[in-house]
Each structure stands twice: as structure tokens, then as C-alpha cells.
Design an enzyme around this catalytic site. Structure first.
Site, PDB file in Angstrom:
ATOM      1  N   CYS A 124       0.752  -1.164   0.058  1.00  0.00           N
ATOM      2  CA  CYS A 124      -0.058   0.004  -0.040  1.00  0.00           C
ATOM      3  C   CYS A 124       0.702   1.244   0.063  1.00  0.00           C
ATOM      4  CB  CYS A 124      -1.009  -0.053   1.294  1.00  0.00           C
ATOM      5  SG  CYS A 124      -1.529   1.332   1.646  1.00  0.00           S
ATOM      6  N   CYS A 173      -0.008   4.004   2.696  1.00  0.00           N
ATOM      7  CA  CYS A 173       0.306   3.421   3.957  1.00  0.00           C
ATOM      8  C   CYS A 173       1.937   3.953   4.352  1.00  0.00           C
ATOM      9  CB  CYS A 173       0.375   1.698   4.225  1.00  0.00           C
ATOM     10  SG  CYS A 173      -1.528   1.259   3.859  1.00  0.00           S
TER      11      CYS A 173
END
Length: 112
Positions: A38, A41
Site C-alpha cells: 500500500c 500506507c
């Protein structure tokens, strides 16, 4: 429940019982649901690490790929998702990359 036992860096959650004990043992807990793949993230990670280093909040990280059943049970549909717990109960949830100041506002509201 002592905030003084919080660490200066995020702790890795390895099971649902890990998460339950962190939430039960600390006044305020920030849970970061993330995944290695991600991009957002990775953008949020330095902010989460700063919060762990600069506050008494316990920051717990949950890899949704490692703990799929936990993420599913908590209703995590996208990452990053941050859940804030106060006094053992979930108090707030935010999704996506957030400014540190916005996250600190949530923490300050819960710590009072």
C-alpha cells in the site's frame, strides 16, 4: 492502565489477543491497519512513527495481509485505516493518509 508503558516506536500486532491486551492495558491506543503493498500506507508510516515517539499513546500496527480475519472483524475495507481506542473502546476511525496535526487533534481529544 498506565500510559507510561507505551513505547517510543510502533508495536507489531501478531494476533487478536495481542490487540485486545494492548487496548485493555493502555489509556489511548492508535491502531494502524496497513499493508506492505500500500503506497499511502508507506506515506503515512513516518507520521505514525512520530506519534509513537512523541506521545504517550501506544501505536499498534496491524498488517492486514498477515491478520486478515482480524481486519475483517474490525470492518477494515481499505488501507490505511487508523482506529483510536480510549479506555478500552473504539472512539474514532479515519481512513486514508492524514496530517499529523489532524491525528494529534483526535489524540488530544481522547486524552482529556
Amino acid at each position: 492502565m498506565s500510559a507510561s508503558t507505551a513505547t517510543d516506536e510502533p508495536v507489531h500486532v501478531e494476533s487478536q489477543s495481542d490487540l485486545e491486551s494492548f487496548v485493555g492495558d493502555h489509556d489511548v491506543v492508535l491502531v494502524d491497519y496497513h499493508a506492505d503493498w500500500c503506497g499511502p500506507c508507506k506515506m503515512l508510516e513516518p507520521t505514525v512513527e512520530e506519534i509513537a515517539a512523541e506521545t504517550d499513546v501506544l501505536v499498534a500496527k496491524v498488517d492486514i495481509d498477515e491478520l486478515q480475519s482480524l481486519a475483517q472483524e474490525k470492518g477494515i475495507r481499505s488501507v490505511p485505516t487508523l482506529q483510536f481506542y480510549a479506555d478500552g473502546a473504539m472512539a474514532e476511525q479515519v481512513i486514508g493518509v492524514q496530517d499529523k496535526s489532524d491525528l494529534m487533534s483526535v489524540i488530544d481529544g481522547l486524552a482529556n
